[in-house]
Motif scaffolding. Structure first.
Motif, PDB file in Angstrom:
ATOM      1  N   GLU A 589       0.851  -1.240  -0.137  1.00 46.71           N
ATOM      2  CA  GLU A 589       0.141   0.002  -0.155  1.00 46.71           C
ATOM      3  C   GLU A 589       0.915   1.304  -0.087  1.00 46.71           C
ATOM      4  O   GLU A 589       0.318   2.370  -0.268  1.00 46.71           O
ATOM      5  N   ALA A 590       2.281   1.041   0.239  1.00 45.82           N
ATOM      6  CA  ALA A 590       2.892   2.267   0.481  1.00 45.82           C
ATOM      7  C   ALA A 590       3.207   3.281  -0.637  1.00 45.82           C
ATOM      8  O   ALA A 590       3.176   2.654  -1.928  1.00 45.82           O
ATOM      9  N   GLN A 591       2.968   4.399  -0.513  1.00 43.93           N
ATOM     10  CA  GLN A 591       3.155   5.420  -1.669  1.00 43.93           C
ATOM     11  C   GLN A 591       4.634   6.226  -1.405  1.00 43.93           C
ATOM     12  O   GLN A 591       4.765   7.114  -2.281  1.00 43.93           O
ATOM     13  N   ALA A 592       5.030   6.006  -0.189  1.00 44.72           N
ATOM     14  CA  ALA A 592       6.358   6.812   0.121  1.00 44.72           C
ATOM     15  C   ALA A 592       7.298   5.757   1.024  1.00 44.72           C
ATOM     16  O   ALA A 592       6.896   5.065   1.558  1.00 44.72           O
ATOM     17  N   PRO A 593       8.733   6.234   0.911  1.00 46.35           N
ATOM     18  CA  PRO A 593       9.563   5.446   1.850  1.00 46.35           C
ATOM     19  C   PRO A 593       9.155   5.144   3.343  1.00 46.35           C
ATOM     20  O   PRO A 593       8.736   6.313   3.746  1.00 46.35           O
ATOM     21  N   TYR A 594       9.458   4.177   3.579  1.00 46.52           N
ATOM     22  CA  TYR A 594       8.806   4.068   5.203  1.00 46.52           C
ATOM     23  C   TYR A 594      10.331   3.419   5.928  1.00 46.52           C
ATOM     24  O   TYR A 594      10.942   2.498   5.279  1.00 46.52           O
ATOM     25  N   ARG A 595      10.344   3.892   7.237  1.00 50.35           N
ATOM     26  CA  ARG A 595      11.428   3.359   7.968  1.00 50.35           C
ATOM     27  C   ARG A 595      10.995   2.042   8.578  1.00 50.35           C
ATOM     28  O   ARG A 595       9.935   1.969   9.176  1.00 50.35           O
ATOM     29  N   VAL A 596      12.231   0.979   8.659  1.00 50.45           N
ATOM     30  CA  VAL A 596      11.977  -0.233   9.310  1.00 50.45           C
ATOM     31  C   VAL A 596      12.907  -0.386  10.419  1.00 50.45           C
ATOM     32  O   VAL A 596      14.168   0.390  10.086  1.00 50.45           O
ATOM     33  N   GLN A 597      13.031  -1.116  11.312  1.00 48.22           N
ATOM     34  CA  GLN A 597      13.834  -1.507  12.173  1.00 48.22           C
ATOM     35  C   GLN A 597      14.609  -2.730  12.111  1.00 48.22           C
ATOM     36  O   GLN A 597      14.193  -4.006  11.523  1.00 48.22           O
ATOM     37  N   TRP A 598      15.973  -2.930  12.360  1.00 40.29           N
ATOM     38  CA  TRP A 598      16.863  -4.022  12.436  1.00 40.29           C
ATOM     39  C   TRP A 598      16.082  -5.205  13.417  1.00 40.29           C
ATOM     40  O   TRP A 598      15.389  -4.668  14.352  1.00 40.29           O
ATOM     41  N   ALA A 599      16.153  -6.344  12.839  1.00 40.93           N
ATOM     42  CA  ALA A 599      15.733  -7.539  13.646  1.00 40.93           C
ATOM     43  C   ALA A 599      16.632  -8.711  13.210  1.00 40.93           C
ATOM     44  O   ALA A 599      17.462  -8.540  12.266  1.00 40.93           O
TER      45      ALA A 599
END
Length: 701
Positions: A589-599
């Motif tokens: 669904e994303a329209q823009a970059p989004y941040r994710v966390q390391w796992a």
């Protein structure tokens, strides 16, 4: 039944025969290699051979021959005497030729060598890296900038395909160190079939006046009768070939060589439009006017396979051939009824495993470079009884590296440009054409190959219209050595050779979206990564299990394939931890970059600055090689930004040998766990309290 005394008698006879054979080989292995000690034999053409042809003065005989076919017996130079060899080399192809030549030298040599390489910037970059990683004992290499020498020869018109570089042997007496007294000068298209020390020993035959050792030219070129109106440069009889030269440098300097050749060339160019055979024409013109300067050498030291060669007169009568010179522009495709024999000799060294030439010269102390000494000490400390010995040894192995194995045109500087970086082995070559169609930008690819496979790869590229048309793909060969696949060492070679500000770190069995190259450059600019923001742009990874597959042209097409079950998130069944943090549901669904966390175990494919951390070379074979790299990116506070329109798709292939070993061997998995533990300890030491989160996360079930 034989009497009891007979075996003892047979043993004595066998011992006597053995001693005779030993003496025979100590004398050179060939009785015919001493023709000067035998009665002269006059062949059917009436020209004397052997002792009858031994004349130290190069006056041409009635047939236009310079008598250089006598092989005088001479003791070799002292075992540890340093022999000097000079070679002029420019460009990618000639650098490959130099390596084949050097292999043939190393195969037979018993003396330390000092190679003096006159190179352009391309060849120096290639050969400096190669010799640094080759680490051959008792071989020193010095480089000289060909660009600095060009003004000394650029005034000479030259029709030869070698261009200005074909004239640079003329200026070697001034370019090489002033305290260097003697040197052997070789063309890059020479292949040795004997110890170069035998050639060096021929300096002892020089008279006080002689300063240049050459083999007679083995064609009628300088006789001027090859075609109508053929007007060659002046020469003594048939003239001499300059593919193999012995130069007595200090004598040349004292004789005023620089003024001598320049004056001769200037005079001849008043009536001749240009040189046809580059430096060879000028050497011959000088010798024509000063015949006392030359020492004719035995023909076997420069068997010339030119288009109009008469070399057969030499090699059919010689006891053995010492050096072959591919001096036709056609090289190995030259027409010669014995060319298969010579081609096989060349291929022997072209495909020879260069690792086997890292031989010590016993009895000749040669100090190792500091890095080689440290490596030797580290290898000596390994325990061969250790279950993980193969892993430890492979980590320490220094692989020969041949960067830009094929011609490469560096990309023009652009502030947001991206190079695709990947590694591969021979079984993934079939991916290259598709990758070139999907990624129109620069690529830096490292290939893990044997010497023979490198030649197969070369032919593969030359036969492909798609690959041979791409000059912005840099191929770097990392030569195979050891039982395990040094994946991160290979990746680091490709990463180090990327020339753009950003790199896309991927694997060779993925195809990026057709639009990904342009999209990444636009994203880098929009996110203002050049302003110092530390970010790793995540390219979501997918896979298909279908060999016949219609690649999606857009994100919308990909989503349709996902819904149809033709495509899945990468390894979502076998290894979900590797890519789950990308959050594929959000990406849809994303329209823009989004941040994710390391796992834990996160290993996305990312776009990062070129100066990002290198891959940890301790990880060889299968497992944790990317995981460790992503963990270090996080430790250095890179933020992971998932790009909404980016994607790359993994294509199916047979499992690698290393993943099969990982799955089947508990010892293999145990060694990988040991490497993980050591990596985490090093991470803690380097990053301190910031690394505690990795230890805590990994301890959780």
């Amino acid at each position: 039944m034989l009497p009891r005394g007979r075996p003892r008698a047979l043993g004595a006879a066998a011992l006597l025969l053995l001693l005779l054979l030993l003496g025979f080989f100590l004398l050179g292995g060939h009785l015919a290699s001493f023709p000067c000690a035998l009665p002269p034999r006059v062949p059917p053409d009436g020209r004397p051979r052997g002792a009858a042809a031994c004349d130290p003065h190069p006056q041409a005989d009635l047939g236009g021959h310079n008598r250089s076919d006598c092989v005088l017996p001479r003791p070799l130079p002292p075992k540890c005497e340093l022999l000097h060899v000079a070679i002029v080399c420019a460009g990618h192809k000639t650098s490959r030729d130099v390596i084949t030549l050097v292999k043939s030298l190393l195969f037979y040599r018993k003396n330390p060598l000092h190679l003096h390489l006159v190179t352009d910037a391309v060849a120096r970059n290639i050969l400096e890296t190669l010799f640094h990683t080759w680490m051959v004992p008792a071989v020193r290499v010095s480089f000289y900038d060909a660009d600095e020498l060009k003004p000394q020869v650029s005034w000479i018109p030259n029709k030869h395909y070698s261009g200005l570089y074909g004239l640079m042997k003329l200026v070697l007496p001034g370019a090489l160190p002033p305290d260097l007294a003697r040197v052997i000068v070789l063309d890059t298209d020479v292949t040795f079939a004997a110890d170069i020390a035998e050639l060096w020993a021929l300096f002892a035959h020089f008279s006080d006046e002689q300063v240049i050792g050459l083999v007679e030219n083995q064609s009628d070129w300088y006789l001027g009768n090859l075609w109508r109106n053929h007007k060659p440069w002046p020469a003594l009889g048939r003239g001499f070939n300059t593919g193999v030269i012995l130069l007595w440098l200090d004598r040349l300097r004292q004789a005023g060589w620089k003024q001598m050749w320049k004056l001769t060339a200037t005079q001849e160019l008043l009536t001749l439009p240009a040189t046809s055979l580059a430096d060879q024409d000028i050497f011959n013109a000088v010798i024509k006017g000063h015949p006392a300067l030359v020492r004719p050498l035995p023909c076997v030291w420069n068997v010339q396979l030119s288009d109009h060669t008469l070399a057969e007169r030499c090699y059919l009568e010689a006891a053995d051939i010492k050096a072959v010179h591919w001096n036709s522009p056609k090289k190995l495709r030259v027409k010669n009824k014995h060319v298969e024999f010579f081609r096989n000799l060349y291929l022997t060294f072209l495909e020879h495993d260069g690792n086997l030439l890292r031989r010590e010269l016993f009895g000749c102390p040669s100090p190792r470079p500091p890095e080689a000494e440290r490596l030797q000490q580290a290898l000596a400390q390994l325990d061969e009884e250790d279950a993980c010995f193969e892993f430890r040894q492979q980590q320490l192995t220094v692989h020969r590296v041949h960067i830009t194995f094929l011609p490469h045109q560096p990309p023009p500087p652009r502030p947001h440009d991206v190079t695709l970086v990947a590694q591969l082995s021979m079984d993934r070559l079939q991916m290259l054409e598709a990758l070139c169609r999907h990624w129109p930008g620069p690529m830096s690819l490292a290939l893990y190959l044997t010497d023979a496979e490198a030649q197969q790869f070369l032919r593969f590229v030359e036969a492909s219209e798609v690959l041979s048309a791409r000059q912005d793909v840099a191929y770097h060969v990392v030569y195979r050595e050891g039982p395990l696949y040094p994946i991160n060492q290979i990746r680091n070679v490709a990463l180090a050779q990327a020339l753009t500000p950003y790199v896309f770190l991927t694997d060779i069995d993925f195809l990026p979206a057709y639009s990904l190259y342009d999209y990444l450059r636009a994203s880098i600019e929009q996110l203002e990564l050049g302003s110092g923001r530390k970010a790793a742009l995540v390219v979501p990874a997918f896979e298909t299990l279908h060999y016949q597959f219609s690649f999606p042209s857009s994100k919308a097409d990909l989503l349709a394939l996902l819904d149809a079950g033709s495509v899945h998130a990468f390894r979502h069944h076998e290894w979900p931890r590797g890519h789950t943090p990308t959050d594929y549901a959000r990406w849809r669904e994303a329209q823009a970059p989004y941040r994710v966390q390391w796992a834990v175990d996160y290993e996305p494919y990312v776009v990062v600055p070129r100066d990002c951390p290198r891959y940890d070379p301790r990880f060889v074979g299968f497992g944790w090689n990317k995981v460790a790299h992503v963990m270090e990116l996080d430790a250095q506070e890179y933020e992971f930004l998932v790009l909404p329109e980016a994607f790359t798709i993994h294509l199916p292939h047979t499992p690698s040998l290393d993943i099969s070993r990982f799955r089947s061997s508990t010892t293999y998995r145990g060694c990988l766990q040991a490497l993980k533990d050591e990596f985490l300890q090093d991470l803690s030491r380097h990053y301190g309290a910031a690394a505690l989160k990795y230890l805590t996360a990994l301890q959780q079930p």
